[in-house]
Design a protein around this motif. Structure first.
Motif, mmCIF file in Angstrom:
data_model
loop_
_atom_site.group_PDB
_atom_site.id
_atom_site.type_symbol
_atom_site.label_atom_id
_atom_site.label_comp_id
_atom_site.label_asym_id
_atom_site.label_seq_id
_atom_site.Cartn_x
_atom_site.Cartn_y
_atom_site.Cartn_z
ATOM 1 N N ILE A 1 -29.831 56.239 -64.916
ATOM 2 C CA ILE A 1 -30.136 56.777 -63.591
ATOM 3 C C ILE A 1 -29.183 57.931 -63.285
ATOM 4 O O ILE A 1 -27.962 57.778 -63.370
ATOM 5 C CB ILE A 1 -29.979 55.681 -62.520
ATOM 6 C CG1 ILE A 1 -30.970 54.540 -62.761
ATOM 7 C CG2 ILE A 1 -30.165 56.269 -61.116
ATOM 8 C CD1 ILE A 1 -30.771 53.338 -61.851
ATOM 9 N N CYS A 2 -29.747 59.083 -62.926
ATOM 10 C CA CYS A 2 -28.950 60.246 -62.551
ATOM 11 C C CYS A 2 -29.090 60.467 -61.047
ATOM 12 O O CYS A 2 -30.213 60.563 -60.537
ATOM 13 C CB CYS A 2 -29.429 61.481 -63.303
ATOM 14 S SG CYS A 2 -29.413 61.296 -65.099
ATOM 15 N N THR A 3 -27.973 60.571 -60.362
ATOM 16 C CA THR A 3 -28.025 60.595 -58.903
ATOM 17 C C THR A 3 -26.901 61.449 -58.326
ATOM 18 O O THR A 3 -25.886 61.708 -58.990
ATOM 19 C CB THR A 3 -27.940 59.153 -58.353
ATOM 20 O OG1 THR A 3 -28.038 59.164 -56.934
ATOM 21 C CG2 THR A 3 -26.637 58.484 -58.766
ATOM 22 N N ILE B 1 -20.773 55.663 -65.040
ATOM 23 C CA ILE B 1 -20.467 54.227 -64.986
ATOM 24 C C ILE B 1 -21.576 53.537 -65.779
ATOM 25 O O ILE B 1 -22.745 53.585 -65.379
ATOM 26 C CB ILE B 1 -20.406 53.673 -63.553
ATOM 27 C CG1 ILE B 1 -19.546 54.549 -62.647
ATOM 28 C CG2 ILE B 1 -19.862 52.242 -63.562
ATOM 29 C CD1 ILE B 1 -19.486 54.074 -61.198
ATOM 30 N N ALA B 2 -21.225 52.924 -66.877
ATOM 31 C CA ALA B 2 -22.256 52.393 -67.781
ATOM 32 C C ALA B 2 -21.809 51.087 -68.426
ATOM 33 O O ALA B 2 -20.625 50.756 -68.473
ATOM 34 C CB ALA B 2 -22.570 53.420 -68.875
ATOM 35 N N ASP C 1 -26.575 62.835 -72.918
ATOM 36 C CA ASP C 1 -27.552 63.912 -72.689
ATOM 37 C C ASP C 1 -27.783 64.181 -71.207
ATOM 38 O O ASP C 1 -28.202 65.285 -70.837
ATOM 39 C CB ASP C 1 -28.888 63.559 -73.354
ATOM 40 C CG ASP C 1 -28.842 63.699 -74.868
ATOM 41 O OD1 ASP C 1 -27.878 64.298 -75.386
ATOM 42 O OD2 ASP C 1 -29.771 63.201 -75.537
ATOM 43 N N LYS C 2 -27.561 63.173 -70.369
ATOM 44 C CA LYS C 2 -27.813 63.318 -68.932
ATOM 45 C C LYS C 2 -26.623 63.909 -68.169
ATOM 46 O O LYS C 2 -26.728 64.184 -66.973
ATOM 47 C CB LYS C 2 -28.179 61.963 -68.319
ATOM 48 C CG LYS C 2 -29.503 61.391 -68.821
ATOM 49 C CD LYS C 2 -30.670 62.298 -68.523
ATOM 50 C CE LYS C 2 -31.989 61.700 -68.988
ATOM 51 N NZ LYS C 2 -33.120 62.621 -68.761
ATOM 52 N N VAL C 3 -25.517 64.119 -68.842
ATOM 53 C CA VAL C 3 -24.332 64.666 -68.178
ATOM 54 C C VAL C 3 -24.461 66.191 -68.082
ATOM 55 O O VAL C 3 -24.625 66.866 -69.099
ATOM 56 C CB VAL C 3 -23.047 64.285 -68.934
ATOM 57 C CG1 VAL C 3 -21.831 65.002 -68.335
ATOM 58 C CG2 VAL C 3 -22.844 62.776 -68.899
ATOM 59 N N LEU D 1 -23.641 61.585 -60.633
ATOM 60 C CA LEU D 1 -23.315 60.259 -61.148
ATOM 61 C C LEU D 1 -24.352 59.915 -62.205
ATOM 62 O O LEU D 1 -25.556 60.055 -61.970
ATOM 63 C CB LEU D 1 -23.368 59.200 -60.035
ATOM 64 C CG LEU D 1 -22.525 59.403 -58.779
ATOM 65 C CD1 LEU D 1 -22.824 58.286 -57.790
ATOM 66 C CD2 LEU D 1 -21.049 59.439 -59.118
ATOM 67 N N VAL D 2 -23.890 59.472 -63.359
ATOM 68 C CA VAL D 2 -24.792 59.023 -64.420
ATOM 69 C C VAL D 2 -24.533 57.532 -64.607
ATOM 70 O O VAL D 2 -23.459 57.136 -65.073
ATOM 71 C CB VAL D 2 -24.555 59.792 -65.733
ATOM 72 C CG1 VAL D 2 -25.513 59.308 -66.823
ATOM 73 C CG2 VAL D 2 -24.754 61.294 -65.510
#
Length: 230
Positions: A155-157, A92-93, A14-16, A117-118
């Motif tokens: 974390i979204c950055t 990267i997870a 969802d954060k992408v 970056l997620v």
């Protein structure tokens, strides 16, 4: 064939943001890139892993969903598997925060050039946040998700060239979580207080660790203060 993601994986997906090429580092089963390509979030994807086993499983799943022309698997370590500017979004997870930080440091320019970056570290979130702030990355969003008794933070950055000043506690609890009053933040803080209490019990009879004990006690007070404000 339907692919439904849940919990941690669904939050990561969802954060992408909409992107041309996604790189999923440490892809495991390639479920996230399959889901994102099928749903039109990214046009193409690279699914990479350091181990041959997950790469084979990822390849099989990609073939199963008939996406071999849009998702490529690669075997290798971290961001070594992509070229500079090849992917505009990088996931990267599912690995420790210290290892995740080492992967970013080893290929910093690739991270700098990406639009987003997620990141989803399994622990040591303060290590990740410190690296991002010290290397002029902006943390523009964070969110917590629960899977049973466990909680994970995504974390979204992105790089913005501005180094952020921060307190020690801001490394342990992201400012975005506090500002948006994440619905799981209070529960997350209570979990951290329990973890600190267990550590303090172990340090109780170790006089040489007085400085470390003081740090944990201060952290515990900060967590409690935040809980009371939420």
């Amino acid at each position: 064939m339907i692919l439904n993601l849940k919990g941690r994986l669904k939050l990561i997906a969802d954060k992408v943001p909409k992107c041309n090429v996604l790189a999923d580092i440490g892809t495991d089963h390639a479920y996230i890139p399959i889901y994102l390509v099928r749903n039109g979030v990214c046009k193409k994807a690279i699914a990479s892993d350091i181990k041959i086993g997950p790469v084979k499983i990822a390849s099989n799943n990609i073939s199963l969903y008939k996406l071999s022309e849009k998702i490529e698997t690669r075997l290798g370590n971290g961001l070594d598997t992509i070229e500079i500017d090849e992917a505009d979004t990088i996931i990267i997870a599912g690995m420790g925060g210290t290892l995740l930080t080492e992967l970013l440091e080893a290929n910093k320019q690739k991270a700098v050039n990406a639009n987003a970056l997620v990141l989803q570290p399994m622990n040591d979130l303060h290590v990740i946040r410190k690296w991002l702030y010290d290397n002029a990355f902006e943390i523009y969003d964070e969110e917590i998700v629960a899977e049973g008794p466990k909680m994970y933070c995504v974390i979204c950055t992105k790089f913005n060239g501005k180094k952020k000043q921060y307190t020690d506690f801001e490394l342990h609890v992201g400012q975005s979580l506090i500002e948006k009053k994440d619905p799981l933040l209070a529960s997350y803080c209570k979990m951290k207080v329990k973890q600190i209490d267990r550590v303090l019990e172990q340090l109780e009879d170790m006089k040489e660790n007085d400085v470390l004990k003081s740090q944990y006690i201060r952290q515990k007070k900060d967590y409690i203060n935040l809980i009371e404000k939420l």
